[in-house]
Scaffold this motif. Structure first.
Motif, PDB file in Angstrom:
ATOM      1  N   UNK A 184       8.477 -16.966  24.500  1.00 32.53           N
ATOM      2  CA  UNK A 184       8.257 -16.818  23.068  1.00 32.53           C
ATOM      3  C   UNK A 184       8.802 -18.061  22.374  1.00 32.53           C
ATOM      4  N   UNK A 185       7.924 -18.463  21.421  1.00 30.07           N
ATOM      5  CA  UNK A 185       8.404 -19.794  20.797  1.00 30.07           C
ATOM      6  C   UNK A 185       7.877 -20.934  21.430  1.00 30.07           C
ATOM      7  N   UNK A 186       7.286 -20.810  22.549  1.00 31.11           N
ATOM      8  CA  UNK A 186       6.600 -22.130  23.228  1.00 31.11           C
ATOM      9  C   UNK A 186       5.464 -22.615  22.360  1.00 31.11           C
ATOM     10  N   UNK A 187       5.684 -23.864  21.961  1.00 26.86           N
ATOM     11  CA  UNK A 187       4.511 -24.591  21.155  1.00 26.86           C
ATOM     12  C   UNK A 187       3.385 -24.954  22.081  1.00 26.86           C
ATOM     13  N   UNK A 188       3.653 -24.629  23.219  1.00 25.33           N
ATOM     14  CA  UNK A 188       2.354 -24.916  24.312  1.00 25.33           C
ATOM     15  C   UNK A 188       1.545 -23.584  24.366  1.00 25.33           C
ATOM     16  N   UNK A 189       1.884 -22.533  23.820  1.00 28.53           N
ATOM     17  CA  UNK A 189       1.310 -21.240  24.073  1.00 28.53           C
ATOM     18  C   UNK A 189      -0.109 -21.136  23.240  1.00 28.53           C
ATOM     19  N   UNK A 190      -1.073 -21.795  23.494  1.00 29.93           N
ATOM     20  CA  UNK A 190      -2.260 -22.053  22.692  1.00 29.93           C
ATOM     21  C   UNK A 190      -3.437 -21.194  23.236  1.00 29.93           C
ATOM     22  N   UNK A 291       2.904 -24.335  32.414  1.00 30.24           N
ATOM     23  CA  UNK A 291       2.977 -24.451  31.002  1.00 30.24           C
ATOM     24  C   UNK A 291       2.587 -25.963  30.361  1.00 30.24           C
ATOM     25  N   UNK A 292       3.233 -26.974  30.923  1.00 27.59           N
ATOM     26  CA  UNK A 292       3.191 -28.327  30.532  1.00 27.59           C
ATOM     27  C   UNK A 292       1.565 -28.751  30.777  1.00 27.59           C
ATOM     28  N   UNK A 293       1.272 -28.548  32.059  1.00 29.35           N
ATOM     29  CA  UNK A 293       0.098 -29.385  32.766  1.00 29.35           C
ATOM     30  C   UNK A 293      -1.313 -28.258  32.973  1.00 29.35           C
ATOM     31  N   UNK A 294      -1.289 -27.310  32.317  1.00 34.85           N
ATOM     32  CA  UNK A 294      -2.421 -26.497  32.417  1.00 34.85           C
ATOM     33  C   UNK A 294      -3.568 -27.068  32.102  1.00 34.85           C
TER      34      UNK A 294
END
Length: 356
Positions: A184-190, A291-294
């Motif tokens: 929750x709150x991850x700015x990468x959760x797009x 999460x970072x490199x998807x």
């Protein structure tokens, strides 16, 4: 050859000494190919044939590219040649620190710093992008690369114009396991879940089943339009400094000294709006890389290195051909050599486990 050693292991090999004739090139062993890539990268890094970090025109190879190739080779050395080379990897990665940094929000951007890296003007993000594959919707239009990502993840009732494209292909969605890997709150959760019926993919033929992943967007950081809405302007970031930082964390976990791994991983987490981790674990690093490199081309290699790609202890929807996921044979950690190549070159031998 970095792709070849990772995907196929033993493969046909031809350098500048190879003479084209009636027979194809010899098949090189994975170990010998490792030595070749290592030698070539070291010569390029230490010699004068490539420009220094950031000294080449945008989109052209420089020593940053050679450095990341060598670091990737060392990171996966235990898979490729049965030897751990995490210290060598950490030492190589340390040389990048003087030239690159995590991108901060672009001046005037309507998006966060992470999103800036995947927009139509991400060519401005040279602080972090070490080597891009350039895309231009007018001059290098293609249905592959980032066009494939942007158009493919839009469909159903999703408003295509919000992603800078004319219409979506309604092709593919993220697995629920991937979606749930974000905190929750991850700015990468797009993701676009508003226009979907569920995050599970109960019916893979129905686009509204599953979360649409909207990491790449064909819109400029200031909200302006790309050059066209029929193809993508978004450059593909083949190598990024954030990846290098997460690689440092993995090196430290595996005994490398001087990697500053925990701080490096926490810098990536901080940009994503997440609290710092107190310690490094294999699970944390693998999840953080997800999460970072998807969609950046490293997940399969990561899963193989962590022993998770074919394992029945690490499942996702449709893995192994099962809706709920199942393990697969370990030989599938390598792809088969294509039959067309085998037909064309009698010197090639198929990888173990596949039909001869």
């Amino acid at each position: 050859y970095l792709d070849g050693i990772d995907n196929f292991g033993n493969m046909p090999f031809a350098d500048e000494k190879f003479v084209i004739g009636s027979t194809g090139p010899d098949q090189i062993s994975r170990a010998d190919l490792f030595n070749y890539i290592e030698t070539e990268c070291k010569e390029l890094i230490n010699g004068n044939d490539l420009a220094a970090f950031k000294a080449a025109p945008y989109g052209r190879a420089d020593k940053g590219l050679a450095t990341m190739v060598l670091a990737k080779l060392y990171l996966n050395a235990e898979v490729y040649i049965g030897q751990k080379k995490y210290q060598e990897c950490a030492d190589v990665l340390a040389t990048l620190d003087s030239a690159y940094s995590l991108h901060t929000q672009a001046n005037g951007s309507k998006y966060n710093a992470f999103q800036d890296l995947f927009l139509a003007d991400n060519n401005l993000c040279t602080d972090e992008i070490i080597f891009p594959i350039e895309q231009d919707g007018t001059n290098t239009n293609s249905y592959g690369v980032t066009t494939f990502f942007i158009f493919g993840f839009v469909g159903g009732d999703m408003p295509a114009a919000e992603y800078g494209i004319s219409s979506g292909w309604g092709g593919y969605r993220a697995t629920p396991e991937f979606y749930n890997r974000y905190e929750d709150g991850d700015l990468r959760k797009l993701f676009d879940t508003e226009h979907q019926t569920s995050i599970t993919i109960d019916d893979y033929s129905e686009f509204k089943c599953g979360a649409a992943f909207t990491k790449f967007i064909n819109i400029k950081s200031d909200g302006g339009a790309a050059s066209t809405n029929g193809f993508s302007d978004v450059d593909y970031p083949l190598f990024r400094y954030a990846d290098a930082l997460l690689m440092k964390a993995e090196c430290e976990l595996n005994g490398a000294t001087g990697a500053n791994g925990l701080a490096s991983l926490n810098a990536v987490r901080a940009r994503a709006g997440l609290p710092a981790a107190s310690s490094l674990t294999a699970e944390l690093i693998l999840d953080e890389r997800a999460r970072e490199l998807a969609l950046e081309g490293w997940r399969r290699s990561d899963l193989v290195r962590f022993g998770k790609f074919t394992s029945d202890s690490y499942l996702w929807a449709y893995k192994g051909g099962s809706v709920g996921g199942q393990g697969a044979e370990s030989y599938r950690n390598l792809f088969p050599i294509p039959q067309g190549d085998l037909n064309a070159n009698s010197k090639l031998t198929q990888n173990d486990g596949y039909a001869k």
